[in-house]
Design an enzyme around this catalytic site. Sequence first.
Site, PDB file in Angstrom:
ATOM      1  N   TYR A 264       0.835  -1.209   0.000  1.00  0.00           N
ATOM      2  CA  TYR A 264       0.000   0.000   0.000  1.00  0.00           C
ATOM      3  C   TYR A 264       0.872   1.262   0.000  1.00  0.00           C
ATOM      4  O   TYR A 264       0.735   2.117  -0.878  1.00  0.00           O
ATOM      5  CB  TYR A 264      -0.908  -0.037   1.226  1.00  0.00           C
TER       6      TYR A 264
ATOM      7  N   ASN B  30     -13.814  -0.229  14.492  1.00  0.00           N
ATOM      8  CA  ASN B  30     -13.672  -1.311  15.477  1.00  0.00           C
ATOM      9  C   ASN B  30     -14.158  -0.881  16.856  1.00  0.00           C
ATOM     10  O   ASN B  30     -14.978  -1.555  17.473  1.00  0.00           O
ATOM     11  CB  ASN B  30     -12.190  -1.718  15.607  1.00  0.00           C
ATOM     12  N   PHE B  31     -13.634   0.252  17.345  1.00  0.00           N
ATOM     13  CA  PHE B  31     -13.965   0.672  18.719  1.00  0.00           C
ATOM     14  C   PHE B  31     -15.472   0.928  18.866  1.00  0.00           C
ATOM     15  O   PHE B  31     -16.093   0.529  19.842  1.00  0.00           O
ATOM     16  CB  PHE B  31     -13.206   1.955  19.098  1.00  0.00           C
TER      17      PHE B  31
ATOM     18  N   PRO C 297       2.814   2.760  12.398  1.00  0.00           N
ATOM     19  CA  PRO C 297       3.445   4.053  12.735  1.00  0.00           C
ATOM     20  C   PRO C 297       3.153   4.474  14.179  1.00  0.00           C
ATOM     21  O   PRO C 297       2.039   4.314  14.661  1.00  0.00           O
ATOM     22  CB  PRO C 297       2.809   5.020  11.741  1.00  0.00           C
ATOM     23  N   ARG C 298       4.175   5.007  14.850  1.00  0.00           N
ATOM     24  CA  ARG C 298       4.008   5.402  16.262  1.00  0.00           C
ATOM     25  C   ARG C 298       3.259   6.711  16.416  1.00  0.00           C
ATOM     26  O   ARG C 298       2.640   6.969  17.425  1.00  0.00           O
ATOM     27  CB  ARG C 298       5.382   5.524  16.942  1.00  0.00           C
ATOM     28  N   GLN C 299       3.377   7.552  15.416  1.00  0.00           N
ATOM     29  CA  GLN C 299       2.729   8.865  15.535  1.00  0.00           C
ATOM     30  C   GLN C 299       2.321   9.353  14.149  1.00  0.00           C
ATOM     31  O   GLN C 299       2.967   9.049  13.149  1.00  0.00           O
ATOM     32  CB  GLN C 299       3.675   9.875  16.186  1.00  0.00           C
TER      33      GLN C 299
ATOM     34  N   THR D 176      -0.184   7.420  18.217  1.00  0.00           N
ATOM     35  CA  THR D 176      -1.168   8.484  17.951  1.00  0.00           C
ATOM     36  C   THR D 176      -1.641   8.454  16.497  1.00  0.00           C
ATOM     37  O   THR D 176      -0.940   7.988  15.595  1.00  0.00           O
ATOM     38  CB  THR D 176      -0.573   9.883  18.214  1.00  0.00           C
TER      39      THR D 176
HETATM   40  P1  NAD Z   1     -12.766   1.942   0.683  1.00  0.00           P
HETATM   41  O1  NAD Z   1     -12.135   0.592   0.709  1.00  0.00           O
HETATM   42  O2  NAD Z   1     -14.018   2.147   1.438  1.00  0.00           O
HETATM   43  O3  NAD Z   1     -13.029   2.406  -0.824  1.00  0.00           O
HETATM   44  C1  NAD Z   1     -12.191   2.045  -1.891  1.00  0.00           C
HETATM   45  C2  NAD Z   1     -13.073   1.769  -3.103  1.00  0.00           C
HETATM   46  O4  NAD Z   1     -12.230   1.418  -4.205  1.00  0.00           O
HETATM   47  C3  NAD Z   1     -14.030   0.585  -2.877  1.00  0.00           C
HETATM   48  O5  NAD Z   1     -15.318   0.925  -3.314  1.00  0.00           O
HETATM   49  C4  NAD Z   1     -13.426  -0.531  -3.721  1.00  0.00           C
HETATM   50  O6  NAD Z   1     -14.384  -1.477  -4.151  1.00  0.00           O
HETATM   51  C5  NAD Z   1     -12.783   0.264  -4.839  1.00  0.00           C
HETATM   52  N1  NAD Z   1     -11.677  -0.442  -5.496  1.00  0.00           N
HETATM   53  C6  NAD Z   1     -10.628  -1.062  -4.924  1.00  0.00           C
HETATM   54  N2  NAD Z   1      -9.843  -1.615  -5.863  1.00  0.00           N
HETATM   55  C7  NAD Z   1     -10.394  -1.311  -7.056  1.00  0.00           C
HETATM   56  C8  NAD Z   1     -10.049  -1.601  -8.407  1.00  0.00           C
HETATM   57  N3  NAD Z   1      -8.957  -2.316  -8.715  1.00  0.00           N
HETATM   58  N4  NAD Z   1     -10.850  -1.143  -9.390  1.00  0.00           N
HETATM   59  C9  NAD Z   1     -11.965  -0.428  -9.105  1.00  0.00           C
HETATM   60  N5  NAD Z   1     -12.348  -0.131  -7.842  1.00  0.00           N
HETATM   61  C10 NAD Z   1     -11.566  -0.574  -6.827  1.00  0.00           C
HETATM   62  O7  NAD Z   1     -11.640   2.970   1.169  1.00  0.00           O
HETATM   63  P2  NAD Z   1     -11.758   4.535   1.485  1.00  0.00           P
HETATM   64  O8  NAD Z   1     -11.459   4.737   2.911  1.00  0.00           O
HETATM   65  O9  NAD Z   1     -13.005   5.100   0.925  1.00  0.00           O
HETATM   66  O10 NAD Z   1     -10.507   5.094   0.660  1.00  0.00           O
HETATM   67  C11 NAD Z   1     -10.664   5.707  -0.608  1.00  0.00           C
HETATM   68  C12 NAD Z   1      -9.325   6.218  -1.086  1.00  0.00           C
HETATM   69  O11 NAD Z   1      -8.797   7.166  -0.165  1.00  0.00           O
HETATM   70  C13 NAD Z   1      -8.269   5.124  -1.243  1.00  0.00           C
HETATM   71  O12 NAD Z   1      -7.497   5.395  -2.380  1.00  0.00           O
HETATM   72  C14 NAD Z   1      -7.432   5.275   0.000  1.00  0.00           C
HETATM   73  O13 NAD Z   1      -6.113   4.835  -0.202  1.00  0.00           O
HETATM   74  C15 NAD Z   1      -7.499   6.778   0.244  1.00  0.00           C
HETATM   75  N6  NAD Z   1      -7.281   7.093   1.663  1.00  0.00           N
HETATM   76  C16 NAD Z   1      -8.253   6.859   2.592  1.00  0.00           C
HETATM   77  C17 NAD Z   1      -7.995   7.150   3.931  1.00  0.00           C
HETATM   78  C18 NAD Z   1      -9.032   6.945   4.997  1.00  0.00           C
HETATM   79  O14 NAD Z   1      -8.753   7.197   6.172  1.00  0.00           O
HETATM   80  N7  NAD Z   1     -10.242   6.543   4.700  1.00  0.00           N
HETATM   81  C19 NAD Z   1      -6.741   7.653   4.319  1.00  0.00           C
HETATM   82  C20 NAD Z   1      -5.778   7.829   3.332  1.00  0.00           C
HETATM   83  C21 NAD Z   1      -6.053   7.579   1.999  1.00  0.00           C
HETATM   84  N1  UDP Z   2      -5.739  -0.122  16.242  1.00  0.00           N
HETATM   85  C1  UDP Z   2      -6.093  -0.535  17.522  1.00  0.00           C
HETATM   86  N2  UDP Z   2      -7.179  -1.337  17.654  1.00  0.00           N
HETATM   87  C2  UDP Z   2      -7.942  -1.743  16.609  1.00  0.00           C
HETATM   88  C3  UDP Z   2      -7.580  -1.302  15.309  1.00  0.00           C
HETATM   89  C4  UDP Z   2      -6.465  -0.500  15.156  1.00  0.00           C
HETATM   90  O1  UDP Z   2      -5.437  -0.179  18.513  1.00  0.00           O
HETATM   91  O2  UDP Z   2      -8.921  -2.473  16.838  1.00  0.00           O
HETATM   92  C5  UDP Z   2      -4.584   0.793  16.083  1.00  0.00           C
HETATM   93  C6  UDP Z   2      -3.594   0.415  14.983  1.00  0.00           C
HETATM   94  O3  UDP Z   2      -2.610  -0.473  15.472  1.00  0.00           O
HETATM   95  C7  UDP Z   2      -3.026   1.780  14.622  1.00  0.00           C
HETATM   96  C8  UDP Z   2      -4.196   2.752  14.838  1.00  0.00           C
HETATM   97  O4  UDP Z   2      -5.112   2.042  15.683  1.00  0.00           O
HETATM   98  O5  UDP Z   2      -1.994   2.135  15.511  1.00  0.00           O
HETATM   99  C9  UDP Z   2      -4.908   3.146  13.540  1.00  0.00           C
HETATM  100  O6  UDP Z   2      -5.216   1.964  12.831  1.00  0.00           O
HETATM  101  P1  UDP Z   2      -6.060   1.971  11.477  1.00  0.00           P
HETATM  102  O7  UDP Z   2      -6.018   0.570  10.952  1.00  0.00           O
HETATM  103  O8  UDP Z   2      -7.385   2.581  11.707  1.00  0.00           O
HETATM  104  O9  UDP Z   2      -5.281   2.967  10.527  1.00  0.00           O
HETATM  105  P2  UDP Z   2      -3.725   3.138  10.125  1.00  0.00           P
HETATM  106  O10 UDP Z   2      -2.884   2.209  10.934  1.00  0.00           O
HETATM  107  O11 UDP Z   2      -3.693   2.813   8.683  1.00  0.00           O
HETATM  108  O12 UDP Z   2      -3.451   4.559  10.441  1.00  0.00           O
END
Ligand code: NAD
Ligand code: UDP
Length: 313
Positions: free
Chosen positions: A144, A189-190, A273-275, A209
């Site tokens: 990713y 989850n929470f 990641p830690r923060q 964080t």
């Molecule tokens: P999500 O999994 O809910 O949505 C992703 C969508 O992309 C889904 O509808 C999935 O079916 C579609 N998809 C995946 N692979 C595909 C493919 N090969 N072809 C067509 N469609 C495909 O995730 P989200 O949280 O809505 O994230 C959306 C975007 O934002 C992603 O690119 C993600 O990396 C980015 N993003 C999200 C967060 C967040 O906190 N939600 C943080 C950073 C970046």
């Molecule tokens: N995390 C947690 N309990 C859970 C799910 C995630 O303590 O049930 C922690 C996880 O290890 C990370 C933070 O929460 O440190 C955020 O996790 P998430 O998967 O939401 O996002 P990301 O790690 O991609 O920032």
Amino acid sequence: MARLLVTGGAGFLGSHLCGRLVELGHQVVCADNFSTGSRDNIRQLLAVPAFELIEHDVTLPLDLDVDGIYHLASPAAPIHYQNDPIRTTRTNVLGAINMLDLARSRGTRILQASTSEVYGDPEVHPQPETYWGRVNPIGTRSCYNEGKRCAETLFFDYWREARTEIKVARIFNTYGPNMHPDDGRVVSNFIVQAIRGEPLTIYGTGSQTRSFCYVDDLVDGLLRLMASPADFTGPANIGNPHEVTMIELAEHVLRLVGGGSKLEFRPLPSDDPRQRCPDISLMRAALGWRPRISLEDGLRQTVAYFQRRLATA
Ligand code: NAD
Ligand code: UDP
């Protein structure tokens, strides 16, 4: 009014973005392969004439008559993107090439949904866009993180080589309605655990964080970035700089949901990641954007969404 493509439009963020674009009077084409998204997220939009759904995998080329592209297609939750890591890299790299080719051939703008994961486990805190990050290239999160980093490289090469108009948004942890209850992300989850009266699972010590942005603020940031002057490419951090530990987040959720859930400690996943906290000075100064919705208000809305969803499940 424009005809806009939203890849990943049936996912959590994509479904909110499609809804906002339709509200603003645009025609929206949502392209999704439903690997992590769902029809439930876009059910109301399916009845709207300005909204069109095509089932498409972005690892394959796409030719469509559109005026702009929001490229969001990619799994985002660690359990989803680690489930089939090679497919995750293919989605991020081939997906970026295919959508950039479409943007180049149509002469349209394209926005990339990049991520704070490009900073890896950061040594610079909070993270400004000028920080190049500290990413493990061979770990279980790399499909990713490195996939998204390569996609950013591709965006800037198309911009330099083909003058394709690009916008790169580095999205920090975002939450809100339409998150999937089983996607394993911490907020969902929470909340789900607290509603079910189960223990809240804290990975590691819970002192790591994150900074959580409510989805409406995030969508507002994406819209502003897309509408910004042609020479404003980003990368631009979009997130909420209010930083909390996972223990603090758990306590917040327990206060809002009530009930008697305890905390249960589990091993920390590798390369966690830690923060993480965005420096949002660029979006603030250049486009006047900042998040408006507090963690308290955003969590309240998200708890209400999960309570409704779990009651009908
Ligand atoms: P999500 O999994 O809910 O949505 C992703 C969508 O992309 C889904 O509808 C999935 O079916 C579609 N998809 C995946 N692979 C595909 C493919 N090969 N072809 C067509 N469609 C495909 O995730 P989200 O949280 O809505 O994230 C959306 C975007 O934002 C992603 O690119 C993600 O990396 C980015 N993003 C999200 C967060 C967040 O906190 N939600 C943080 C950073 C970046
Ligand atoms: N995390 C947690 N309990 C859970 C799910 C995630 O303590 O049930 C922690 C996880 O290890 C990370 C933070 O929460 O440190 C955020 O996790 P998430 O998967 O939401 O996002 P990301 O790690 O991609 O920032």
